[in-house]
Structures are given as C-alpha cells and as structure tokens.
Design a protein around this motif. Structure first.
Motif, PDB file in Angstrom:
ATOM      1  N   THR A  17       0.972  -1.176   0.127  1.00 49.74           N
ATOM      2  CA  THR A  17      -0.024  -0.016  -0.029  1.00 49.74           C
ATOM      3  C   THR A  17       0.843   1.236  -0.068  1.00 49.74           C
ATOM      4  N   LEU A  38      -4.056  -9.254  -6.198  1.00 50.96           N
ATOM      5  CA  LEU A  38      -4.879  -9.811  -4.936  1.00 50.96           C
ATOM      6  C   LEU A  38      -5.669 -10.865  -5.216  1.00 50.96           C
ATOM      7  N   SER A  41     -10.841 -13.967  -4.649  1.00 54.71           N
ATOM      8  CA  SER A  41     -11.817 -13.918  -3.138  1.00 54.71           C
ATOM      9  C   SER A  41     -11.725 -12.391  -2.446  1.00 54.71           C
ATOM     10  N   THR A  42     -10.560 -11.943  -2.424  1.00 54.47           N
ATOM     11  CA  THR A  42     -10.597 -10.621  -1.770  1.00 54.47           C
ATOM     12  C   THR A  42     -11.151  -9.720  -2.675  1.00 54.47           C
ATOM     13  N   THR A  45     -14.944 -10.000  -2.292  1.00 57.73           N
ATOM     14  CA  THR A  45     -15.301 -10.142  -1.238  1.00 57.73           C
ATOM     15  C   THR A  45     -16.612  -9.259  -0.740  1.00 57.73           C
ATOM     16  N   ASP A  47     -17.062  -8.667   2.690  1.00 58.06           N
ATOM     17  CA  ASP A  47     -16.597  -8.270   3.971  1.00 58.06           C
ATOM     18  C   ASP A  47     -16.299  -6.509   3.828  1.00 58.06           C
ATOM     19  N   SER A  49     -14.967  -4.376   5.661  1.00 53.81           N
ATOM     20  CA  SER A  49     -13.549  -3.950   5.831  1.00 53.81           C
ATOM     21  C   SER A  49     -12.419  -4.078   4.444  1.00 53.81           C
ATOM     22  N   LYS A  50     -12.784  -5.455   4.054  1.00 52.62           N
ATOM     23  CA  LYS A  50     -11.884  -5.479   2.893  1.00 52.62           C
ATOM     24  C   LYS A  50     -12.726  -4.855   1.565  1.00 52.62           C
ATOM     25  N   ARG A  51     -13.669  -4.521   1.457  1.00 53.25           N
ATOM     26  CA  ARG A  51     -14.330  -3.825   0.434  1.00 53.25           C
ATOM     27  C   ARG A  51     -13.687  -2.311   0.353  1.00 53.25           C
ATOM     28  N   LYS A  52     -13.782  -1.785   1.831  1.00 53.81           N
ATOM     29  CA  LYS A  52     -13.483  -0.603   2.072  1.00 53.81           C
ATOM     30  C   LYS A  52     -11.760  -0.473   1.504  1.00 53.81           C
ATOM     31  N   GLN A  53     -11.220  -1.555   1.678  1.00 56.71           N
ATOM     32  CA  GLN A  53      -9.756  -1.429   1.180  1.00 56.71           C
ATOM     33  C   GLN A  53      -9.608  -1.515  -0.179  1.00 56.71           C
ATOM     34  N   ASN A  54     -10.473  -2.271  -0.915  1.00 56.77           N
ATOM     35  CA  ASN A  54     -10.431  -2.237  -2.147  1.00 56.77           C
ATOM     36  C   ASN A  54     -10.782  -1.014  -2.751  1.00 56.77           C
TER      37      ASN A  54
END
Length: 306
Positions: A17, A38, A41-42, A45, A47, A49-54
C-alpha cells in the motif's frame, strides 16, 4: 531509462500500500498503468473492511488484478506478469516456503522488463547461507536466479529493518510497556532502519525516475544507528527509569534451542550476529538522490506519550 508503461504490485499489506500510494502521488505517474495483485476472493469479497480497502486501492488509480501467490503455478503467475512491464513484490510475510523463488521464476518466465523481488530488508549476501532464520536461505536462492540471467532487469532494495519493528516487544529491542531497552549482540552494534512509508517513496522514485547505477543490489536507510544511540534516544524521548539489557549471541542461541520454531527469535538471532544489517548512510539511494527520510529521532517524536 524509460518510465515503465505498467507496474504490477504484488500484495496490498503495509508495504504494498505504501508503494502504491507513493507511485500514485508521483509527478511522473500519469503515463504508467498501476495494478495490484490480490486473491480473487479478496477482490470479490462482501466483507465491509476488505471492500473499503479495495475502494481505497482503486482511489489510488490502481486496477485490481486477480492472482494467488501461494497457490498459483509458475505458469499461471507468468501469464499474469507478462502483461506488465515491471513487477514489484511487496508480499513476503506468511507465504509458504518456496514462494519467493516461485514468484521469481514466474517473473523470469514472463520476461518482464524489470523485477523488484521481496528483499526489502537486510543484505542476505553478507548474512550468508545457514543463518538462524532459515527463510533467508531462500532469499539467496532468489538472488542466484536473478544473477544467472540477463534477460530481465532487476533491483534488490535493501532497506534494513522496518522502523516499527524496533518497538515490537517480541523482537526485543524496545519494549515500551515493560520500559525495557536492549542491545542485540552489544551496545555498539549497528542496524539500518527505514519506515514503510519512506520505502514506498524511494521505490516510487526508482521506478518512475529510473537512473543508471540502480540495478542490482542497492541500499536505502532512514537511519543507521547503534543500540547505544537507540537507548539514548528512547530514554530522552520518554524519560523515567528503563531496564537496560544485552541479548548477546550466546544467550539468543540458547533461547532458540529452547524454542526452535519461534520465527521472531530467529530474526533476533540474525540481528545479534550483526552481519549485513547496517550500512553507511552515504551509500544509500536516498542520500545520492537527496531524498530526506525520517530518522529514528523524528520517528520517536511522532510517537504518542507513554
């Protein structure tokens, strides 16, 4: 040397990052397509928190490329890599043994123009084979693969210890909660340290403003300090009473015999030996380029009070 038309970053942890952030903010990035690898599955996702990261990664002008460094074959990874000019591996911790050599073989099979492997750490040539941290032998295998060919350009960026690791109690140097400061090997031993953010900045400069002489093994450091100086700065910053200890080689070897599977203790043993863990600031890419990085004194000032 031309600016790369495309860069693929492997991994979106702290380092990946940081590299992506620095690339996206660099004044010369506009002609370079940025992507980050990535797991599928990420990317897909649900999820939060992971969607926010993406969403954040995409906001940095990066496309998300599906791939799995652990389970994909050399051929599968190579098929992805060959679509990019430059591949930068920022994924190392937690991957199965053999993954770094697999990634390197994939980069070579793909024939990318430039490859930057996961070697953001110490000088493994100086550490040598058979160190307490058995994972380091694989790093030497990666170097051997790269040196045995001349079709793919490569840079190994030796950054020393991530500065935050100094303050991990399990690593042993500074235990803020326990108010303990230790030397690994002895007080006059030295180590080089760099923040993850600064590693990203220097990597972006090397990738988007490439210069002759920065191929092969190069060095970066925010600071190169002795354990004595670390002790002095920590006590000055936080005040109060501190327990001072030396964990010398013999002590740490004994601890490792008791806990042979303790991965962090393996790292601590290598730093206690003191080979390949420090270099003079004058030899660094950042010093030659005039890039100011955060030193330990500044890093401590930014830390919250105890």
């Amino acid at each position: 040397m031309p600016i790369p038309p495309s860069i693929l970053i492997l991994g979106a942890g702290e380092l990946g990052t940081s590299v992506l952030e620095a690339l996206s903010r660099h004044p010369k990035h506009s002609s370079t397509k940025l992507s980050i690898l990535l797991r599928k599955s990420t990317i897909e996702t649900q999820d939060p928190s992971k969607r926010k990261q993406n969403t954040y990664l995409r906001s940095l002008n990066a496309s998300l490329e599906p791939g799995d460094l652990a389970s994909d074959s050399i051929a599968e990874l190579a098929a992805v890599f060959k679509r990019f000019h430059t591949v930068v591996s920022c994924s190392g911790f937690g991957l199965p043994p053999g993954t770094q050599t697999k990634i390197t073989r994939a980069a070579l099979a793909a024939g990318v123009a430039r490859y930057v492997p996961w070697q953001w750490g110490i000088d493994y040539d100086v550490v040598g084979q058979g160190s307490a941290q058995d994972l380091f032998d694989e790093q030497l295998s990666v170097r051997a693969l790269l040196r045995a060919q001349d079709a793919v350009g490569w840079s190994i960026v030796s950054t020393g210890l991530f500065m935050s690791f100094l303050f991990k109690p399990e690593f042993g140097v500074v235990d803020l909660e326990g108010r303990k400061v230790r030397a690994l090997g002895g007080w006059e031993g030295r180590l080089s340290v760099t923040t993850a953010g600064d590693i990203g900045r220097v990597a972006a400069e090397m990738l988007l403003d490439p210069r002759e002489g920065e191929e092969g093994v190069v060095y970066v450091a925010g600071d190169t300090v002795s354990y004595s100086r670390i002790k002095e700065l920590v006590k000055e910053r936080f005040g109060g009473e501190w327990v001072e200890e030396v964990w010398d080689e013999e002590f740490l070897k004994g601890e490792l015999r008791k806990r042979p599977d303790d991965g962090m203790l393996k790292y601590t043993n290598v730093w206690a030996v003191g080979k390949g863990v420090a270099w003079d600031m004058g030899s660094t890419v950042n010093r030659r380029r005039g890039i100011e990085l955060q030193n330990l004194e500044s890093y401590l000032r930014d830390m919250p009070d105890l």
